[in-house]
Each structure stands twice: as structure tokens, then as C-alpha cells.
Scaffold this active site. Structure first.
Site, PDB file in Angstrom:
ATOM      1  N   THR A 110      44.301 -30.768  25.108  1.00  0.00           N
ATOM      2  CA  THR A 110      43.455 -29.747  24.505  1.00  0.00           C
ATOM      3  C   THR A 110      42.003 -30.018  24.847  1.00  0.00           C
ATOM      4  OG1 THR A 110      42.980 -30.938  22.451  1.00  0.00           O
ATOM      5  CG2 THR A 110      45.031 -29.653  22.527  1.00  0.00           C
ATOM      6  N   ASP A 111      41.164 -29.006  24.654  1.00  0.00           N
ATOM      7  CA  ASP A 111      39.727 -29.253  24.618  1.00  0.00           C
ATOM      8  C   ASP A 111      39.434 -29.968  23.299  1.00  0.00           C
ATOM      9  OD1 ASP A 111      37.028 -29.268  25.232  1.00  0.00           O
ATOM     10  OD2 ASP A 111      36.990 -27.159  25.825  1.00  0.00           O
ATOM     11  N   TRP A 112      38.257 -30.528  23.192  1.00  0.00           N
ATOM     12  CA  TRP A 112      37.946 -31.420  22.079  1.00  0.00           C
ATOM     13  C   TRP A 112      37.900 -30.661  20.744  1.00  0.00           C
ATOM     14  CZ3 TRP A 112      39.199 -33.618  26.021  1.00  0.00           C
ATOM     15  CH2 TRP A 112      39.018 -34.960  26.305  1.00  0.00           C
TER      16      TRP A 112
END
Length: 930
Positions: free
Chosen positions: A721-723
Site C-alpha cells: 500500500t501507499d503509506w
């Protein structure tokens, strides 16, 4: 010996060459460029001093040893003489009006800087001392904030317009340098109110730490401009087909469908284009002469193969030319763009009078269109419709000539051909319309009509259930390590079967930012993030931002390279591949296994704040440059992470705005670059985006992460995932939260990025993974599948080869020998130390031993903002606190474990980015093993 924080030798110098090759010469009347040794030059604009090396946010934050600016670079080049009196005026004004970084807070830096208001007297004086003027206009942009169609962003400010008015009033010879993140409005270029026309314009973009030096090489003719636009510059923002559907905070309909950028303009309204896709001038001239083109069989598939002779017909300058090949497919039942790029090649440096033969080939199947409706009788398939396929060759989408194939004016497709049969995936659930060419006009353009977009017809629930992986019975620890798998002593399934549910749930959580398990100040650690996982021989791998160079918030230095826009504008994949081989070596030097880049989202609209990280409005350009970077990084010893998968085409409300896109547009435009980088580049890591795509957040989007990526494309790597991303129900959609990791796992997004340091094992974010296993809404086999993806990837990294059987030795910090003027805080009386940044505390250690250092902190920023601080004991860096915003909530985070001797220690912090508050620091004495 490790060289963490020591930039790779020769890397910055090579990046300077790349920066020069990506500059695009827009205008050069009367050969105003290059500057002659007899010229005297006055430079206007504060950006000559405050020169932009990159955009903002995670894609631009690189701590460099030095930076160049245009004024300084001009001063050190012997071939250019500048007006020092004018330079002194600017330097004095800039010192009194310092650069505004928005307080250093996340996404707060303004996209332009206040410009000095010129007077007629200053410009007149400058003209008396010089014959040429250079006007420098600067813009930045970045993550979490879009551009606007306003002065200081896409438009020029009144001060900048005034500057151009006065300079063109007094100077007959004026060059404008655009040190910008992306294309801007260009209507000022031919402003009739200018007394003398602007003769030269050069897009130099943002070229990294050596970008300004590269510009000087271009200005004096050491290097001839050879860059080409990878985006269309229209006369007005309203002319872009996405204009009416951009910026909504809730949902964004991609009504223009496949007609993005030049595909739209060439099909419907070419007159609205000011500077076309592929355009770029040189100091010399070239002749492009196709020698022969034919249909051949290559790898059991029909290809078009052509030879092109390119000759430098100029007399003074060596240069490079880009040969671009476009095709026009029959409209058929599906509708097609009037032109689409299918191949390109850049020449070597050609001296005047010399030539080069380029060999270009491409599969005919590359021209197929995707039928998402079944109108051709073949739903969910790539189709070559019957008719004439016409080819064009030239050096821009407009400046082309027709190409003959085997002596004929076109390639004839006799009958409909299915080149690839797939299954419906990612179709939208909301009804909307998309544009389609109608009747052909007399001038060759098409009427703009609309049709309904096909919506989802399959059962996503059935698809998931039918493809559930086998669940392995949990065996418990049998004494096997990951090394046993690597040495082929046991299969991966035997190894993974040992892991408990809790160990598996821990493995799919990455930790960060600035995890003490990996290189200081980097984005995350994943893999071996608990003692039990490390005991199994699972290493902790390291990731780092970003596309413009390594971001280490610890203060360690790295090389900053040109932005994505500039890289693509080189049209030179070999050069960019070589650049990123050096990047891979620098990553390897810093023990970083994954670079969080490249970004290859499509530049759907010029106002996207993150466009500077991306390559183009064209999927082929995006794909081949992502491929070059992926291959280059791997040659250097590290890996790329393709991002943001997919449709991160808007920064406004980027974590919630739903991209509603037809399946055809996704496959032909928005996913095509990723597909090329996976299939041709061998990419092994992908980062999903923040946004939902057709109702499902990308981090829990099954068709995106499994059906298309893994089953159709054959991807074998990891997906993260993105952060601090959100996920929603993998079937039903609906609201999203960061706790929905069970839906993430079910979609085969392997890693949640990120939880706080030392927080993976105890599930500090309270995700639902174990709860879902207990309720039966997630199968253990799905979690094991992600674990196998992660471990298979880890075995390919240098983190795996670095790992030894022995645990790393604890860091020992010596007590201070210097006297203290303040009363030390005794840890024996209270292990929690109140932190005061104005008067940093001194602590007294009475019991030598191992201490866990824990921080109590808060950031008032939003959840996607980032802030950082370095923490020191006796001026020795022990940890970097790097976190997302906590919206004012106080949180506790374990920083690091160190060994301390008896004595005094001075506790200090350096707040690298504002927005972080440290309330207290606790020194927790670990139990003795004796």
C-alpha cells in the site's frame, strides 16, 4: 565498510548530462541561442538564485551535499559573461526577501516565490551593459496539493508579466528559461504588447542538484537541446478534455476515455494546440528519410520493421534527433484516435553532415483496441478491426510524413482478428457516458459524440471464491529457515506452514517511517519485523523514497536526479537506464532494497500537483521509461517500486476521490505503462494508490491486484500500500479504513505500509486480520499466499544476503565526560524524561545496561502529512522520528534499543521538519539475561 550517506562518485555528474538532454527548446528565433562569447547577458528573475531542483513531498525530499543555482553556474562558466551589477541587485533583494518554504510543513510550500518588482530604470541600465536578456521563471509542485489555474501556479503573476513587459521593452534579444515542475500556460510567449518579441524559450524543468549547471551547458552550446515534449500544450486549460471532470472531491468521471492528450486533440480539435506532443527544437537541423518498411515474422508474430536514415544537415552544431512513429487505425465499431504513438528511437550525437540508420520494429498486435462492450462480437478482448492502418514518421505528432509498408500506402487488415482474449475486470459499477468519434469532417477531424460506458456484469464474489488459494495446515516451528528454501532444501510451502496466524499477520505489516531495523531515516522496514520472524531467517528489507533520489530524513546525503517529466522528455531510454543503474548502486551502498519509484501515472490534466514525478500523457512513453528505470535499478543492485497503481491523477482529496473509468480506458491508457514495466521490465514491486478505483480502494481491489496484475500479466513480486492507506470491502465496496487489512490480503496486496516502529507484532493500529480469520471472512491460505509473495521477493534482495545467523551487536553510547550546568534527571527515580527543546534535558544513568528508548509525541497535521526529527545522545544520532500527522493525538512509539554505561547523557533533538512535538522520552531498562 558501509558508506551510508556518502553519495556515489560520478553520479551527480552523470545526472547533469541527463538533465541537459531533457530540456525542450520551444522557440529559437534568429538563433538567439546558443549565447556567443561576445554576448553580455543580463539575468532577470529571482529563480536564478532560488533555483528549483525538484518538486515537493516524498518525490523531492533529498538531502544533498550541495545544490547549484543558475547565477552561480553562469559565473563559473568561462563561455558566458553576465551583468554583475544586475546580479548584485537580485542577490541583495533575495537576502531581504528570503525563500518561502511555507514554514517547512508538509504540502505548505507555495508553488511560486514572490518576484522582485522591476523598475524601468533597472532594466534600462541593464540594457546599457548587456545585449541579451535571460528571464528565469520558476514553479514547483508536489504531493497532496494540486496546481490551480491562477497566477503563481499555472498562470504567470502580475510581477512576472511586468518583468517580461519591461525586459522586452528594452532588450531586442530575450530568452525565457522555465525552471518548472510541469507545463504551464504559454499564451504570454507571443504577447502582442511586448515591444520586442521573445525570441527564445527553453523548458529546463527541474534537473536535480546539477540541473542549473546543465542549463548553462545548453545556453552556451556545449550541449545542443534534444528534448521533446511528452505532453500537449493547449492554448487554454479548458481545451483539455478532462477539464470539466477534474477536481471533484468525491468522484471523478473519466469521460474523455482513451482520448487523453494528443489522442483527443488530433482526433477532434488540432487547432487548439499551441505546442504539440513530441515537439522540440534543436540548434541544428535534421532530415528524416525512411529507407524501407515491411511486414516480417518475428517471434512467431507479425511485426512492422523499418529502417530510417537520420542526417544532421546543419553546419555548426552536433545534435540528437528523435524519430517518432505514429499509426492511425480504422474507426471500425470501437472508435479510435486519429493518431497514436507506437514506437520511437533517438539517434546518437550526430556531427554536422553525418547520419545514422535507425532500426525500429513493433508487433502489429500492439495496435489492437480493447472491446469492453462486445460491440465487435468479442467482449473483453483486444481486437484488430479490419481496414487500413496508416503509419506516419517524423519528429512530433504534427510534423510527420506518411510511411509506406511493402510499397503500399498502408497496412491492410483483411478481417477482424482477436489478438488476446481476456475476462472482464475492473469495469465500473456507476453508469456514465464517454466520448467517441462520430462522422468525419471535411478537414479530417471527427465530430464528438457520446456513448454509454459498459458497467460491471460479472460477480466479483464468485470470482474470488473460485480462486481461493489452498490453506496450508499450520505445523509450528520445524526448525526450517528461509535459507533452507533458498538452498532448495525445502519448498516455500513447507517453510510458510510453520508460521502461526499471528506471525503471518505480523509479516504483512511494514514498519516506519525511519525504522531502527534498517538504514536511518528511510521510509520503511518489512519482512523480519519481529524476533520470531527474524529467527526464521526472514530479513528486514528497507524501502526509501523516491523517484528523484534517496530520501533519508536522518540527514544522510544522497544524489538528487532530474524529475520524471525531464527524464521522459529526453526520449532516451538508454540514457535513463544508465542513470538508474547508478541510482541502484547508490541504493546498494546505503543498504536500501527498494526505491519507491518510479511514478508512472498518466498526466491526464496539467494541474495535477504530482505530475512532476510522472512521465507523460502517453502510456507507451510511461511504460518504456518505467521499464528503463526498473532494469537500471536492478543492474545497480536494487529494485524499483512502480507507483501509484492506479489512476492517482488528482491530489485534491487523493485518498477518497473515486476514479470512475471504463475498462477500455484502464487497459489502453492508465494500466498500460504498468503492464509494460511488468512484462518487459521485469518489475518485482508495486505500490497501490490512495484512491478508490471504480468503487474499490486500490489497496483492496481484487481485480487490480490479482485478476489483472498477477493472473493476466504474470506478476510474481510484491504489492504494497501507499503509506497509511485505507481499504474497503473487497466485494461490496463502501467506506474505507486503515484497519481493513483482511480485505487488503484478500485482494493480494501483500503489505500494509506502515504501522509505527515496533508496532507490527502487537498490531498497534488494531487491524482486522486475526479477527477476520476467526470469523471465516479471510482464509489462512490467503494470508499464507501474501507471506509467500513477500518471502520469495526477500530472497532476491541484498537484505537476505546481508543477514547472518547472529543478531547485530547493540549500539553502545558512551557517557559524557563534560560537566553539566543543569541538574541531571535521574532515570533511577523516574525513567520518563520530560523533553524541552529550548532547554534540552541531561539524564543520569545509575545502572548500566540495555535501554529501550520510547518517545511520547504528537503532530497536529493530517494523517497523510509527514514530519521528522533526529534524536541525539551526547551529540550522537541514535534515531530519527519520522511519522505521519496524528491530528493532535499524542502517541507512543519505540525508537531504538541501545546500551548505556553509567554517567550523564545530554538528550537533544533536531526538528528536520516542523509539526512534530516531543512530550517525553522514556528510557526503559531491559531485564538482564544473567
Amino acid at each position: 565498510m558501509h558508506k551510508i550517506g556518502i553519495p556515489l562518485e560520478g553520479f551527480a555528474e552523470f545526472s547533469k548530462i541527463v538533465a541537459a538532454n531533457g530540456a525542450v527548446l520551444i522557440k529559437n528565433q534568429e538563433q538567439i541561442l546558443p549565447i556567443k562569447t561576445t554576448d553580455r547577458v543580463s539575468i532577470f528573475g529571482r529563480t536564478q538564485v532560488n533555483y528549483y531542483r525538484s518538486g515537493t513531498g516524498s518525490g523531492g525530499s533529498v538531502n544533498v551535499l550541495y545544490n547549484t543555482n543558475l547565477l552561480g553556474a553562469c559565473r563559473t562558466h568561462e563561455a558566458i559573461t553576465i551583468n554583475e551589477d544586475l546580479a548584485a541587485i537580485y542577490e541583495t533583494w533575495v537576502s531581504q526577501n528570503p525563500f518561502d518554504n511555507g514554514g517547512g510543513r508538509w504540502a505548505c510550500e507555495p508553488y511560486h516565490q514572490k518576484e522582485m518588482l522591476l523598475s524601468d530604470h533597472i532594466v534600462k541600465e541593464a540594457r546599457g551593459k548587456s545585449n541579451k536578456a535571460i528571464v528565469v521563471i520558476g514553479r514547483t509542485a508536489g504531493e497532496d496539493k494540486d496546481n490551480t489555474n491562477e497566477p503563481g501556479s499555472y498562470q504567470l503573476t502580475d510581477e512576472e508579466k511586468n518583468m517580461l513587459q519591461l525586459v522586452t521593452k528594452h532588450f531586442e534579444q530575450v530568452v525565457v528559461i522555465l525552471n518548472v515542475a510541469n507545463i504551464i500556460d504559454m499564451n504570454w510567449i507571443n504577447d502582442p504588447s511586448h515591444r520586442h518579441p521573445i525570441q527564445g524559450v527553453l523548458y529546463v524543468w527541474q534537473g536535480g542538484m546539477e540541473g542549473a549547471s546543465a542549463v548553462v551547458d545548453l545556453l552556451v552550446g556545449t550541449i545542443t537541446p534534444s528534448g521533446k515534449l511528452t505532453d500537449t500544450i493547449a492554448y487554454s486549460l479548458q481545451d483539455y478534455p478532462s477539464a470539466s471532470n477534474y477536481g471533484d472531491p468525491i468522484r471523478n468521471f473519466y469521460q474523455e476515455d482513451i482520448y487523453v492528450g494528443y489522442r483527443y486533440f488530433e482526433t477532434f480539435c488540432p487547432e487548439k494546440v499551441q505546442y504539440e506532443f513530441g515537439y522540440g527544437l534543436s540548434y541544428t537541423q535534421f532530415e528524416i528519410m525512411p529507407k524501407e518498411a515491411s511486414v516480417i515474422i518475428k517471434n512467431n508474430e507479425k511485426h512492422i520493421q523499418l529502417e530510417v536514415l537520420v542526417k544532421n544537415i546543419g553546419t555548426h552544431f552536433a545534435g540528437k534527433e528523435v524519430v517518432q512513429v505514429y499509426y492511425s487505425a480504422p474507426q471500425g465499431k470501437l472508435g479510435k484516435p486519429a493518431k497514436a504513438l507506437i514506437a520511437f528511437e533517438k539517434t546518437d550525437l550526430l556531427a554536422p553532415g553525418t547520419s545514422q540508420i535507425l532500426h525500429i520494429s513493433f508487433p502489429i498486435s500492439q495496435m489492437a483496441s480493447y472491446d469492453d462492450s462486445g460491440i465487435t462480437g468479442h467482449k473483453s478482448a483486444y481486437i484488430l478491426e479490419p481496414g487500413e492502418y496508416i503509419f506516419y514518421i517524423g519528429n512530433s505528432v504534427k510534423n510527420v510524413t506518411r510511411l509506406h509498408i511493402d510499397g503500399k500506402p498502408s497496412y491492410h487488415q483483411a478481417s477482424l482478428e482477436v489478438t488476446l482474449q481476456l475476462t472482464e475486470a475492473l469495469a465500473p459499477t456507476k453508469a456514465f457516458t464517454r466520448i467517441k468519434p462520430g462522422a468525419r469532417n471535411a478537414d479530417g477531424t471527427y465530430e464528438l459524440t457520446y456513448e454509454n460506458v459498459p458497467t460491471q456484469s460479472i460477480s466479483l464474489s464468485d470470482r474470488i471464491q473460485e480462486n481461493l488459494p489452498e490453506s496450508l495446515p499450520i505445523t509450528g516451528n520445524k526448525g526450517y529457515t528461509l535459507k533452507d528454501v533458498y538452498e532448495k532444501k525445502i519448498p516455500m510451502t513447507t517453510f510458510i506452514a510453520q508460521l502461526t496466524e499471528y506471525e503471518l499477520a505480523t509479516l504483512v505489516r511494514g514498519e516506519g517511517m525511519s525504522s531502527p531495523l534498517v538504514t536511518p531515516g528511510t521510509a520503511s522496514a518489512f519482512g523480519g519485523v519481529s524476533d520470531s520472524l527474524i529467527a526464521y531467517g526472514i530479513p528486514a528489507a528497507c524501502t526509501a523514497d523516491g523517484p528523484s533520489g534517496i530520501r533519508m530524513e536522518s540527514g544522510h546525503h544522497a544524489t538528487q536526479v532530474p524529475i520524471g517529466t525531464l527524464l521522459a522528455a529526453t526520449w532516451d531510454t538508454k540514457l535513463v537506464k544508465s542513470l538508474y543503474e547508478l541510482e541502484g548502486k547508490e541504493l546498494l551502498r546505503n543498504q536500501i532494497d527498494l526505491l519507491l519509484g518510479p511514478g508512472l501515472n498518466i498526466k491526464r490534466y496539467p494541474l495535477n500537483g504530482r505530475n512532476f514525478e510522472y512521465f507523460s500523457e502517453d502510456p507507451l512513453i510511461s511504460g518504456v521509461f518505467a521499464t528503463a528505470i526498473t532494469q537500471g535499478l536492478e543492474l545497480g543492485g536494487s529494485y524499483a517500486t512502480l507507483k501509484h497503481f492506479a489512476c492517482n491523477n488528482q491530489e485534491k482529496e487523493r485518498s477518497v476521490v473515486d476514479a470512475i473509468v471504463s475498462e477500455r480506458a484502464l487497459r489502453e491508457i492508465y494500466l498500460k505503462g504498468f503492464e509494460l514495466a511488468v512484462k518487459e521490465g521485469g518489475a518485482k514491486a508495486i505500490m497501490t494508490a490512495y484512491n478508490p478505483l471504480n468503487g474499490h480502494w486500490t489497496a483492496s481491489n481484487y481485480d487490480l491486484n490479482t485478476t489483472i496484475l498477477r493472473e493476466e500479466w504474470g506478476f510474481k513480486g510484491i504489492v504494497m500500500t501507499d503509506w497509511w492507506a485505507k481499504m474497503n470491502d473487497v466485494v461490496k465496496g463502501g467506506e474505507a479504513t486503515i484497519q481493513n487489512t483482511h480485505f487488503m490480503v484478500r485482494s493480494q496486496n501483500d503489505l500494509y505500509m506502515v504501522v509505527g516502529n515496533y508496532g507490527a507484532e502487537n498490531n498497534i493500529y488494531g487491524d482486522h486480520t486475526i479477527e477476520a480469520l476467526n470469523s471465516g471472512t479471510l482464509q489462512i491460505g490467503e494470508l499464507q499466499r501474501c507471506a509467500m509473495n513477500i518471502c520469495n521477493f526477500l530472497m532476491e534482495t541484498t537484505a537476505f544476503s546481508r543477514m547472518t545467523a547472529n543478531k547485530p551487536k547493540l549500539r553502545f553510547i558512551k557517557a559524557s565526560s563534560e560537566p553539566t550546568s543543569i541538574e541531571p534527571h535521574s532515570l533511577a527515580e523516574n525513567p520518563e524524561v520530560t523533553f524541552d527543546p529550548v532547554c534540552p534535558p541531561c539524564i543520569k544513568v545509575s545502572t548500566a545496561g540495555v535501554y529501550h528508548i520510547i518517545v511520547h509525541m504528537m503532530s497536529p497535521e493530517s494523517s497523510l502529512a509527514q514530519t521528522a526529527s533526529n534524536v541525539y545522545l551526547n551529540n550522537e544520532l541514535i534515531a530519527t522520528i519520522q511519522t505521519n500527522g496524528t491530528s493532535g493525538k499524542w502517541i507512543t512509539q519505540k525508537l531504538v534499543t541501545v546500551e548505556l554505561e553509567c554517567g550523564n547523557y545530554h538528550l537533544t533533538a533536531n526538528f528536520i521538519k516542523p509539526g512534530l512535538q516531543i512530550g517525553s522520552v522514556t528510557f526503559q531498562l531491559a531485564p538482564s539475561n544473567n
